[in-house]
Design a protein around this motif. Structure first.
Motif, PDB file in Angstrom:
ATOM      1  N   MET A  76       0.840  -1.183   0.000  1.00 29.62           N
ATOM      2  CA  MET A  76       0.000   0.000   0.000  1.00 29.62           C
ATOM      3  C   MET A  76       0.884   1.246   0.000  1.00 29.62           C
ATOM      4  N   PRO A  77       0.734   2.137  -0.998  1.00 29.75           N
ATOM      5  CA  PRO A  77       1.544   3.359  -1.019  1.00 29.75           C
ATOM      6  C   PRO A  77       1.387   4.154   0.272  1.00 29.75           C
ATOM      7  N   GLU A  78       2.463   4.800   0.679  1.00 33.95           N
ATOM      8  CA  GLU A  78       2.465   5.522   1.963  1.00 33.95           C
ATOM      9  C   GLU A  78       1.391   6.601   2.008  1.00 33.95           C
ATOM     10  N   GLN A  79       1.230   7.361   0.905  1.00 40.23           N
ATOM     11  CA  GLN A  79       0.226   8.414   0.884  1.00 40.23           C
ATOM     12  C   GLN A  79      -1.181   7.843   0.994  1.00 40.23           C
ATOM     13  N   VAL A  80      -1.409   6.691   0.347  1.00 40.58           N
ATOM     14  CA  VAL A  80      -2.727   6.062   0.394  1.00 40.58           C
ATOM     15  C   VAL A  80      -3.038   5.574   1.807  1.00 40.58           C
ATOM     16  N   GLU A  81      -2.070   4.932   2.444  1.00 41.03           N
ATOM     17  CA  GLU A  81      -2.288   4.462   3.810  1.00 41.03           C
ATOM     18  C   GLU A  81      -2.514   5.627   4.768  1.00 41.03           C
ATOM     19  N   ASP A  82      -1.780   6.710   4.578  1.00 43.13           N
ATOM     20  CA  ASP A  82      -1.955   7.874   5.438  1.00 43.13           C
ATOM     21  C   ASP A  82      -3.358   8.452   5.298  1.00 43.13           C
ATOM     22  N   ALA A  83      -3.862   8.522   4.056  1.00 43.41           N
ATOM     23  CA  ALA A  83      -5.220   9.015   3.840  1.00 43.41           C
ATOM     24  C   ALA A  83      -6.257   8.075   4.449  1.00 43.41           C
ATOM     25  N   LEU A  84      -6.012   6.776   4.344  1.00 44.86           N
ATOM     26  CA  LEU A  84      -6.931   5.803   4.941  1.00 44.86           C
ATOM     27  C   LEU A  84      -7.021   5.988   6.453  1.00 44.86           C
ATOM     28  N   ARG A  85      -5.892   6.151   7.094  1.00 43.54           N
ATOM     29  CA  ARG A  85      -5.872   6.292   8.552  1.00 43.54           C
ATOM     30  C   ARG A  85      -6.489   7.608   9.010  1.00 43.54           C
ATOM     31  N   LYS A  86      -6.628   8.543   8.088  1.00 41.76           N
ATOM     32  CA  LYS A  86      -7.302   9.800   8.416  1.00 41.76           C
ATOM     33  C   LYS A  86      -8.797   9.733   8.145  1.00 41.76           C
ATOM     34  N   GLY A  87      -9.283   8.543   7.773  1.00 44.27           N
ATOM     35  CA  GLY A  87     -10.710   8.348   7.585  1.00 44.27           C
ATOM     36  C   GLY A  87     -11.212   8.524   6.168  1.00 44.27           C
ATOM     37  N   ILE A  88     -10.315   8.613   5.183  1.00 39.34           N
ATOM     38  CA  ILE A  88     -10.724   8.769   3.785  1.00 39.34           C
ATOM     39  C   ILE A  88     -10.768   7.394   3.127  1.00 39.34           C
ATOM     40  N   PRO A  89     -11.933   6.917   2.700  1.00 37.74           N
ATOM     41  CA  PRO A  89     -12.005   5.593   2.061  1.00 37.74           C
ATOM     42  C   PRO A  89     -11.321   5.596   0.701  1.00 37.74           C
ATOM     43  N   MET A  90     -10.763   4.442   0.338  1.00 43.79           N
ATOM     44  CA  MET A  90     -10.080   4.273  -0.939  1.00 43.79           C
ATOM     45  C   MET A  90     -10.838   3.241  -1.785  1.00 43.79           C
ATOM     46  N   HIS A  91     -10.943   3.543  -3.071  1.00 36.51           N
ATOM     47  CA  HIS A  91     -11.652   2.666  -4.005  1.00 36.51           C
ATOM     48  C   HIS A  91     -10.652   2.020  -4.960  1.00 36.51           C
ATOM     49  N   PHE A  92     -10.872   0.742  -5.219  1.00 32.95           N
ATOM     50  CA  PHE A  92     -10.016  -0.025  -6.123  1.00 32.95           C
ATOM     51  C   PHE A  92     -10.899  -0.691  -7.176  1.00 32.95           C
ATOM     52  N   LEU A  93     -10.356  -0.850  -8.360  1.00 29.54           N
ATOM     53  CA  LEU A  93     -11.110  -1.431  -9.468  1.00 29.54           C
ATOM     54  C   LEU A  93     -10.347  -2.605 -10.058  1.00 29.54           C
ATOM     55  N   MET A  94     -11.042  -3.746 -10.151  1.00 27.61           N
ATOM     56  CA  MET A  94     -10.485  -4.955 -10.758  1.00 27.61           C
ATOM     57  C   MET A  94     -11.300  -5.255 -12.009  1.00 27.61           C
ATOM     58  N   GLN A  95     -10.606  -5.431 -13.134  1.00 26.82           N
ATOM     59  CA  GLN A  95     -11.290  -5.650 -14.403  1.00 26.82           C
ATOM     60  C   GLN A  95     -10.731  -6.869 -15.116  1.00 26.82           C
ATOM     61  N   ALA A  96     -11.606  -7.539 -15.846  1.00 29.48           N
ATOM     62  CA  ALA A  96     -11.210  -8.671 -16.678  1.00 29.48           C
ATOM     63  C   ALA A  96     -11.890  -8.533 -18.032  1.00 29.48           C
ATOM     64  N   GLN A  97     -11.130  -8.786 -19.074  1.00 27.25           N
ATOM     65  CA  GLN A  97     -11.636  -8.662 -20.438  1.00 27.25           C
ATOM     66  C   GLN A  97     -11.235  -9.901 -21.228  1.00 27.25           C
ATOM     67  N   VAL A  98     -12.194 -10.473 -21.924  1.00 26.97           N
ATOM     68  CA  VAL A  98     -11.965 -11.675 -22.728  1.00 26.97           C
ATOM     69  C   VAL A  98     -12.043 -11.286 -24.196  1.00 26.97           C
TER      70      VAL A  98
END
Length: 223
Positions: A76-98
């Protein structure tokens, strides 16, 4: 008769001691520099080894459809973890294409699937919550999302990094005799960040979390 004597000159021995001290300091300084260089080299190697990557990617044909399994390796990138611990939710996207290759035209998309993940931290309870959904999260709520709670960030990340038998295509979408290529992508969805944070994060290395992998799936031979 008056006796005369020449005083003893003691400066050269002092310069010798000074030179020896200077040489010792120079040796110690060189040793410190070498240790620092070795540390920087190790740090650079460790960063290269921790680059985000998709491993153990497998695609199988099953009665219920096309199933994808994989392992995501990332820190987890340091900036992302820092934002998470400050209460900011993080969104991730997983995609698959055939895709099916066509020699006379561009590749044909036969199926696509997406998985949306929302990771948040509750400062009051000091617990992590991971929501997973097959549809995008909206501002009005989380919809029909699967929710899991974890005590540690490492446990939440472990759940995000395991992909087991994810159905990316229905049984009738991809004929068994058709060879296809499956593209998988995963990354941080910066478009879901608060607007001020989104502007500051665009193009910044500390917010860069993207990975992709492809796999060729041969068609089943006809009797």
């Amino acid at each position: 008769m008056t006796d005369s004597s020449t005083p003893c000159w003691k400066k050269p021995p002092e310069r010798g001691r000074y030179a020896g001290t200077l040489a010792g300091c120079w040796q110690r300084w060189c040793l410190v520099c070498l240790l620092c260089l070795a540390g920087w080299a190790w740090w650079g190697d460790s960063r290269a080894q921790s680059a985000p990557v998709i491993t153990q990617m497998q695609v199988e044909r099953a009665p219920e459809g096309l199933l994808l399994s994989a392992t995501l390796q990332f820190d987890m990138p340091e900036q992302v973890e820092d934002a998470l611990r400050k209460g900011i939710p993080m969104h991730f996207l997983m995609q698959a294409q055939v895709l099916r290759e066509r020699w006379y035209w561009s590749d044909q998309e036969m199926a696509q699937s997406a998985r949306y993940l929302r990771l948040s931290y509750q400062p009051l309870t000091r617990r992590w919550r991971l929501h997973t959904s097959s549809t995008p999260f909206t501002g009005s709520g989380l919809g029909l999302a699967l929710s899991q709670t974890y005590d540690d960030l490492a446990d939440a990340m472990a759940a995000m990094q395991r992909v087991a038998r994810w159905k990316i295509a229905e049984n009738g979408q991809v004929p068994e005799e058709t060879p296809v290529t499956v593209h998988m992508r995963f990354g941080l969805d910066l478009s879901q960040l608060p607007r001020p944070l989104q502007i500051g994060a665009m193009g910044r290395a500390g917010w860069n979390l993207q990975m992709a992998q492809s796999l060729r799936l041969e068609g089943a031979s006809t009797p």
